[in-house]
Design an enzyme around this catalytic site. Structure first.
Site, PDB file in Angstrom:
ATOM      1  CG  ASN A 220      32.887 -23.972 -18.334  1.00  0.00           C
ATOM      2  OD1 ASN A 220      33.603 -23.055 -17.985  1.00  0.00           O
ATOM      3  ND2 ASN A 220      33.282 -25.251 -18.282  1.00  0.00           N
ATOM      4  CE  LYS A 299      29.603 -25.656 -39.899  1.00  0.00           C
ATOM      5  NZ  LYS A 299      29.581 -24.430 -40.676  1.00  0.00           N
ATOM      6  CG  ASP A 318      35.864 -35.667 -10.061  1.00  0.00           C
ATOM      7  OD1 ASP A 318      36.907 -35.027  -9.790  1.00  0.00           O
ATOM      8  OD2 ASP A 318      34.747 -35.397  -9.581  1.00  0.00           O
ATOM      9  CG  PHE A 335      37.909 -23.363  -6.632  1.00  0.00           C
ATOM     10  CD1 PHE A 335      39.180 -23.624  -6.159  1.00  0.00           C
ATOM     11  CD2 PHE A 335      37.448 -22.058  -6.659  1.00  0.00           C
ATOM     12  CE1 PHE A 335      39.997 -22.593  -5.714  1.00  0.00           C
ATOM     13  CE2 PHE A 335      38.251 -21.013  -6.219  1.00  0.00           C
ATOM     14  CZ  PHE A 335      39.526 -21.274  -5.746  1.00  0.00           C
TER      15      PHE A 335
HETATM   16  O1  C5P Z   1      32.396 -32.225  -9.576  1.00  0.00           O
HETATM   17  P1  C5P Z   1      32.163 -30.765  -9.367  1.00  0.00           P
HETATM   18  O2  C5P Z   1      32.173 -29.984 -10.615  1.00  0.00           O
HETATM   19  O3  C5P Z   1      30.938 -30.546  -8.538  1.00  0.00           O
HETATM   20  O4  C5P Z   1      33.402 -30.254  -8.452  1.00  0.00           O
HETATM   21  C1  C5P Z   1      34.160 -29.128  -8.701  1.00  0.00           C
HETATM   22  C2  C5P Z   1      35.596 -29.348  -8.302  1.00  0.00           C
HETATM   23  O5  C5P Z   1      36.092 -30.572  -8.857  1.00  0.00           O
HETATM   24  C3  C5P Z   1      36.513 -28.295  -8.844  1.00  0.00           C
HETATM   25  O6  C5P Z   1      37.636 -28.195  -7.976  1.00  0.00           O
HETATM   26  C4  C5P Z   1      36.913 -28.844 -10.199  1.00  0.00           C
HETATM   27  O7  C5P Z   1      38.145 -28.305 -10.674  1.00  0.00           O
HETATM   28  C5  C5P Z   1      37.044 -30.315  -9.900  1.00  0.00           C
HETATM   29  N1  C5P Z   1      36.691 -31.178 -11.033  1.00  0.00           N
HETATM   30  C6  C5P Z   1      37.666 -31.971 -11.626  1.00  0.00           C
HETATM   31  N2  C5P Z   1      37.321 -32.821 -12.649  1.00  0.00           N
HETATM   32  C7  C5P Z   1      36.048 -32.904 -13.089  1.00  0.00           C
HETATM   33  C8  C5P Z   1      35.055 -32.110 -12.506  1.00  0.00           C
HETATM   34  C9  C5P Z   1      35.410 -31.252 -11.484  1.00  0.00           C
HETATM   35  O8  C5P Z   1      38.835 -31.881 -11.229  1.00  0.00           O
HETATM   36  N3  C5P Z   1      35.763 -33.720 -14.068  1.00  0.00           N
END
Ligand code: C5P
Length: 410
Positions: A220, A299, A318, A335
């Protein structure tokens, strides 16, 4: 040092006496004077006779835009007391380069030239002394120099560096003066409030990269700038900082421990064992929610029959939620980068991740930029941090976190 997130004019209103002593690193002092002036400081250069062998007062005068002082007998001062006058308005004295000989003089309170004299005559409680040693590695390693350095520290002097590397004499080792940009960043850090002294902060930053095949992947637009700015701000506030970074090309803020990772799983595996040893966890990384379920070893080629390949995706762990579930969890800050309904989404994340603080920002607007605006959201409400450069916002966020930690332990 990370110049990509530097806040402009961080030394505005600061008056710094920049002392030069004899050493080839005097050439770096020219750049240092420029950096300090660029950061908003007024710079009063004072040189020893030995320093004048390496760089001229004319150069230093032009760069600092002020008369250079070199002699305690300078008749320009109406009271003939340059050694007193020069530090009375100063916020700090920075000696860069500091020779081995000059450090020895400081230790003994010797005062046979203007610079050593003013170091001794400065009001010690409100005009701190910082020195940036620069010398050959044998001189630096000598027990006499090491003893002097330890004594200077005991006397309240801040020692900046030295660094290791190639030396002007052709040898390699410890004793190089820090670069001008590094010294300027050290000065800026020196003046920041030490609100996180003794605390340990863990930060994730940047995007993750989820490989599809050996050359392609899902990622991203996160630049990592906000997370790197928070790492720098926390370090300036006195914290011990670990930064776990996805693939970005940003320089590591000085004094920050950095671990590079690529995928969400690697980030997870680096964060989880470290989290319990930290007081605060700030998750700024834009972690990919999904990764290809299987990695193609080769590839993936166009197959000629115009049938696009399909990929099965599997969910990434997560990281923030996993840390928040730990029994001995640090203070967790998440965040939320959203394109709309920031407050609503941030509140929803607060509950879903079970964290005490979510920092919202408008996703597409902040990616890759040097400025941002933040929204602090907790169970009691929200507070906006208005648009500013990312380092300024990072410092405000660090102050907010420090005050929350203070309330928790009160
Ligand atoms: O889950 P979402 O993307 O909505 O939440 C964003 C927050 O969760 C950010 O603080 C991001 O760094 C954290 N995050 C994480 N691991 C993930 C997805 C998001 O630590 N797999």
């Amino acid at each position: 040092m990370d110049s990509t997130v530097s806040a402009p004019q961080d030394l505005a209103g600061r008056h710094i006496v920049l002392g030069l002593t004899g050493g080839i690193a005097c050439y770096k002092a020219a750049d240092l004077a420029r950096e300090l002036v660029k950061a908003g400081a007024t710079v009063q250069v004072v040189m020893t006779a030995a320093a004048e062998q390496f760089i001229t007062p004319v150069t230093m005068q032009a760069l600092s835009n002020r008369n250079v002082y070199a002699s305690q007998w300078d008749a320009r001062e109406p009271n003939s007391m340059a050694h007193i006058n020069l530090t009375r308005e100063a916020d700090a004295v920075l000696v860069a380069p500091a020779s081995a000989d000059f450090m020895a003089k400081l230790v003994h309170g010797a005062a046979d030239d203007l610079l050593s004299l003013l170091c001794l005559a400065r009001p010690i409680e409100r005009c701190p002394l910082l020195v940036a040693p620069a010398m050959n590695r044998e001189m630096w390693a000598h027990p006499a120099t090491q003893r002097n350095m330890a004594q200077l520290r005991t006397d309240g002097t801040t020692i900046l560096g030295p660094a290791a590397g190639d030396q002007a004499c052709g040898e390699i080792g410890d004793g190089r003066m820090l670069e001008a940009e590094e010294l300027c960043a050290e000065m800026i850090a020196f003046f920041q409030p030490k609100s996180l002294l003794g605390k340990r902060m863990l930060i994730t930053a940047g995007p993750t990269f989820e490989p599809i095949d050996p050359v392609r992947g899902i990622t991203n637009l996160s630049s990592g700038k906000m997370g790197f700015a928070i790492a720098r701000a926390a370090m300036e506030a006195g914290a011990d900082v670990t930064l776990i970074a996805g693939p970005v090309h940003l320089p590591t803020p000085r004094g920050v421990r950095r671990i590079d990772v690529k995928t969400a799983q690697q980030m997870h595996d680096a964060v989880l064992p470290a989290a319990a040893q930290h007081d605060v966890f700030v998750a700024t990384a834009a972690v990919a929610d999904w990764r290809p379920a299987s990695l193609s070893e080769q590839k993936i080629k166009k197959n000629g029959n115009k049938v696009a390949p399909t990929f099965e995706l599997t969910e990434n762990p997560d990281i923030l939620a996993a840390v928040a579930r730990m029994p001995d969890r640090p203070y967790c800050v998440g965040f939320a980068a959203e394109s709309h309904d920031l407050l609503k989404h941030a509140k929803e994340k607060l509950e879903r991740k079970n964290v005490p603080l979510i920092v919202g920002n408008l996703g597409p607007a902040t990616f890759g930029r040097d400025d941002n605006a933040l929204m602090l959201v907790d169970a009691n409400g929200h507070r906006a941090l208005p648009p500013a450069d990312k380092l300024t916002l990072a410092r405000q966020l660090v102050a907010e976190i420090a005050s929350r930690l203070g309330k928790l332990s009160a």
